[in-house]
Design a protein around this motif. Structure first.
Motif, mmCIF file in Angstrom:
data_model
loop_
_atom_site.group_PDB
_atom_site.id
_atom_site.type_symbol
_atom_site.label_atom_id
_atom_site.label_comp_id
_atom_site.label_asym_id
_atom_site.label_seq_id
_atom_site.Cartn_x
_atom_site.Cartn_y
_atom_site.Cartn_z
ATOM 1 N N VAL A 124 0.405 -10.263 -16.989
ATOM 2 C CA VAL A 124 -0.178 -9.348 -17.974
ATOM 3 C C VAL A 124 -0.500 -8.042 -17.260
ATOM 4 C CG1 VAL A 124 -2.032 -8.972 -19.634
ATOM 5 C CG2 VAL A 124 -1.127 -11.286 -19.271
ATOM 6 N N ALA A 125 0.072 -6.951 -17.748
ATOM 7 C CA ALA A 125 0.010 -5.671 -17.047
ATOM 8 C C ALA A 125 -1.057 -4.754 -17.627
ATOM 9 C CB ALA A 125 1.377 -4.987 -17.108
ATOM 10 N N ALA A 126 -1.248 -3.620 -16.953
ATOM 11 C CA ALA A 126 -2.090 -2.522 -17.411
ATOM 12 C C ALA A 126 -1.351 -1.232 -17.071
ATOM 13 C CB ALA A 126 -3.468 -2.560 -16.737
ATOM 14 N N PRO A 127 -1.719 -0.094 -17.698
ATOM 15 C CA PRO A 127 -0.971 1.152 -17.454
ATOM 16 C C PRO A 127 -0.816 1.516 -15.983
ATOM 17 C CG PRO A 127 -2.411 1.422 -19.341
ATOM 18 C CD PRO A 127 -2.730 0.073 -18.751
ATOM 19 N N LYS A 128 -1.830 1.256 -15.159
ATOM 20 C CA LYS A 128 -1.752 1.591 -13.742
ATOM 21 C C LYS A 128 -1.456 0.374 -12.873
ATOM 22 C CE LYS A 128 -4.804 5.619 -13.939
ATOM 23 N NZ LYS A 128 -6.029 6.262 -13.385
ATOM 24 N N ALA A 187 0.818 -1.214 0.000
ATOM 25 C CA ALA A 187 0.000 0.000 0.000
ATOM 26 C C ALA A 187 0.854 1.267 0.000
ATOM 27 C CB ALA A 187 -0.932 -0.008 1.205
ATOM 28 N N ASP A 188 1.861 1.332 0.871
ATOM 29 C CA ASP A 188 2.643 2.573 0.969
ATOM 30 C C ASP A 188 4.149 2.362 0.821
ATOM 31 O OD1 ASP A 188 3.409 1.399 3.350
ATOM 32 O OD2 ASP A 188 2.444 2.884 4.636
ATOM 33 N N ARG A 189 4.567 1.146 0.446
ATOM 34 C CA ARG A 189 5.974 0.810 0.186
ATOM 35 C C ARG A 189 6.858 0.869 1.440
ATOM 36 N NH1 ARG A 189 6.884 0.733 -5.412
ATOM 37 N NH2 ARG A 189 4.850 0.668 -6.399
ATOM 38 N N THR A 190 6.275 0.980 2.635
ATOM 39 C CA THR A 190 7.095 0.946 3.845
ATOM 40 C C THR A 190 7.766 -0.412 3.963
ATOM 41 O OG1 THR A 190 5.626 2.487 4.990
ATOM 42 C CG2 THR A 190 7.075 1.152 6.367
ATOM 43 N N VAL A 191 9.065 -0.389 4.300
ATOM 44 C CA VAL A 191 9.841 -1.612 4.465
ATOM 45 C C VAL A 191 10.022 -1.864 5.962
ATOM 46 C CG1 VAL A 191 12.084 -2.704 4.097
ATOM 47 C CG2 VAL A 191 11.006 -1.396 2.260
ATOM 48 N N HIS A 192 9.721 -3.093 6.387
ATOM 49 C CA HIS A 192 9.840 -3.486 7.787
ATOM 50 C C HIS A 192 10.873 -4.605 7.892
ATOM 51 C CE1 HIS A 192 5.939 -1.440 8.526
ATOM 52 N NE2 HIS A 192 5.612 -1.971 7.363
ATOM 53 N N VAL A 193 11.852 -4.429 8.772
ATOM 54 C CA VAL A 193 12.792 -5.498 9.099
ATOM 55 C C VAL A 193 12.432 -5.994 10.495
ATOM 56 C CG1 VAL A 193 15.195 -6.196 9.309
ATOM 57 C CG2 VAL A 193 14.565 -4.349 7.740
ATOM 58 N N LEU A 214 4.191 -11.791 -3.854
ATOM 59 C CA LEU A 214 3.960 -10.893 -4.980
ATOM 60 C C LEU A 214 4.333 -9.457 -4.636
ATOM 61 C CD1 LEU A 214 0.656 -12.305 -6.461
ATOM 62 C CD2 LEU A 214 3.006 -13.065 -6.769
ATOM 63 N N PRO A 215 4.967 -8.753 -5.580
ATOM 64 C CA PRO A 215 5.461 -7.396 -5.305
ATOM 65 C C PRO A 215 4.372 -6.345 -5.464
ATOM 66 C CG PRO A 215 6.032 -8.026 -7.533
ATOM 67 C CD PRO A 215 5.349 -9.217 -6.924
ATOM 68 N N PRO A 216 4.652 -5.114 -5.034
ATOM 69 C CA PRO A 216 3.706 -4.019 -5.260
ATOM 70 C C PRO A 216 3.668 -3.643 -6.738
ATOM 71 C CG PRO A 216 5.740 -3.173 -4.331
ATOM 72 C CD PRO A 216 5.852 -4.664 -4.307
ATOM 73 N N LEU A 217 2.595 -2.981 -7.142
ATOM 74 C CA LEU A 217 2.454 -2.504 -8.511
ATOM 75 C C LEU A 217 2.762 -1.015 -8.574
ATOM 76 C CD1 LEU A 217 -0.846 -4.385 -9.433
ATOM 77 C CD2 LEU A 217 1.511 -5.105 -9.841
ATOM 78 N N SER A 218 2.775 -0.471 -9.782
ATOM 79 C CA SER A 218 3.092 0.952 -9.951
ATOM 80 C C SER A 218 2.088 1.837 -9.227
ATOM 81 C CB SER A 218 3.137 1.299 -11.442
ATOM 82 O OG SER A 218 1.950 0.854 -12.101
ATOM 83 N N THR A 219 0.839 1.387 -9.115
ATOM 84 C CA THR A 219 -0.196 2.053 -8.322
ATOM 85 C C THR A 219 -0.894 0.996 -7.485
ATOM 86 O OG1 THR A 219 -0.563 3.685 -10.084
ATOM 87 C CG2 THR A 219 -2.270 3.490 -8.403
#
Length: 275
Positions: free
Chosen positions: A245-249, A14-20, A96-101
């Protein structure tokens, strides 16, 4: 460190915060330490959390219920991911990784046997070999597939990620990867009318493993394009093909897709020997 310990690096989609997050046990006592920051996942400060965890273990291990103590200079060592899910040699939502949005959570279907009517599941825009039936006279065994979708998002229905796995004898598995690589490399020529572009993201291999990943873009009628990421992975005779298979967002960054392919390679270590 103590009797057992682990560090896990987590990233919020959601916000790309990284937690160790570190967890350790000494005797009957457990302790944890965590660090969160908005940083690239590759910059996660595992060393600092390991030192903090070691300090905590050192203070606990001398107590009555304590056990083994900890080094004052602990070293974090990469290891394979913990097995998860009912089919631990396949990808799970946690991989699974985050997407561009941010498009909400991934939802995966249960792993299912790949049947003739689903042989094109996860197919790419140009012809490639499939983990179904036989390859060079050798039957593909234990083949399954999973599809992951973003059920809460308003995206085109074709957007999603599919992983297919299967097993071949070692020599045939090596030949499968070679054939797949050659077919993707030839895609701009064999699919010239569609205008497919292929960018290689990663390629590696040795006697035990092999991995290749690409980003493809295919022109469609009406000045439209479809973009997708493809990877073929081998560990011994175990194989996996990953297609997104991707989409612009809803795009996966190139480095994140390569990391996902490597996670798939790590998970293949849990596949049972071919029967």
């Amino acid at each position: 460190m103590g009797d057992e310990a682990t560090l896990v690096v987590l990233r919020s989609r959601a916000d790309r915060t990284v937690h160790v997050v570190g967890l350790a046990r000494t005797g009957m006592l457990t302790t944890s330490a965590a660090l969160s920051a908005r940083i690239p996942v590759g910059a996660a400060d595992r060393k600092r959390v390991a030192r903090l965890l070691a300090t905590s273990v050192a203070r606990l291990c001398t107590l009555e219920d304590g056990g083994t103590c900890a080094s004052t200079a602990p070293k974090a060592t990469d290891r394979a991911p913990y097995p998860v899910g009912t089919v631990p040699w396949m990808l799970s939502e946690v991989d699974l990784p985050p997407l561009s949005t941010d498009q909400g959570p991934w939802v995966g279907t249960p792993a299912a046997a790949l049947t003739k009517d689903r042989v094109d599941s996860g197919a790419v825009g140009c012809g490639t070999v499939h983990l179904f039936g036989a390859f060079r006279g050798q039957k593909v065994v234990d083949n399954r597939f999973r599809t992951f979708v973003l059920s809460a998002a308003t995206l085109p229905p074709e957007v999603g990620l599919t992983q297919t796995v299967g097993t071949l004898p070692l020599a045939s598995a090596r030949a499968f990867v070679d054939r797949f690589r050659a077919q993707v490399a030839a895609c701009p020529d064999t699919d010239a009318t569609a205008g497919t572009e292929v960018d290689e993201l990663a390629s590696s291999g040795d006697a035990v493993t092999a991995l290749s990943a690409w980003h493809l873009k295919t022109a469609l009628p009406g000045d439209k394009t479809v973009e997708y990421d493809v990877a073929v992975i081998r560990r011994g005779g175990a194989l996996a093909v990953v297609v997104y298979v991707a989409a612009p967002k809803a795009r996966i960054a190139d480095e994140d897709f390569v990391a996902l392919a490597r996670r798939s390679l790590d998970r293949l270590r849990f596949i049972p020997p071919a029967s």
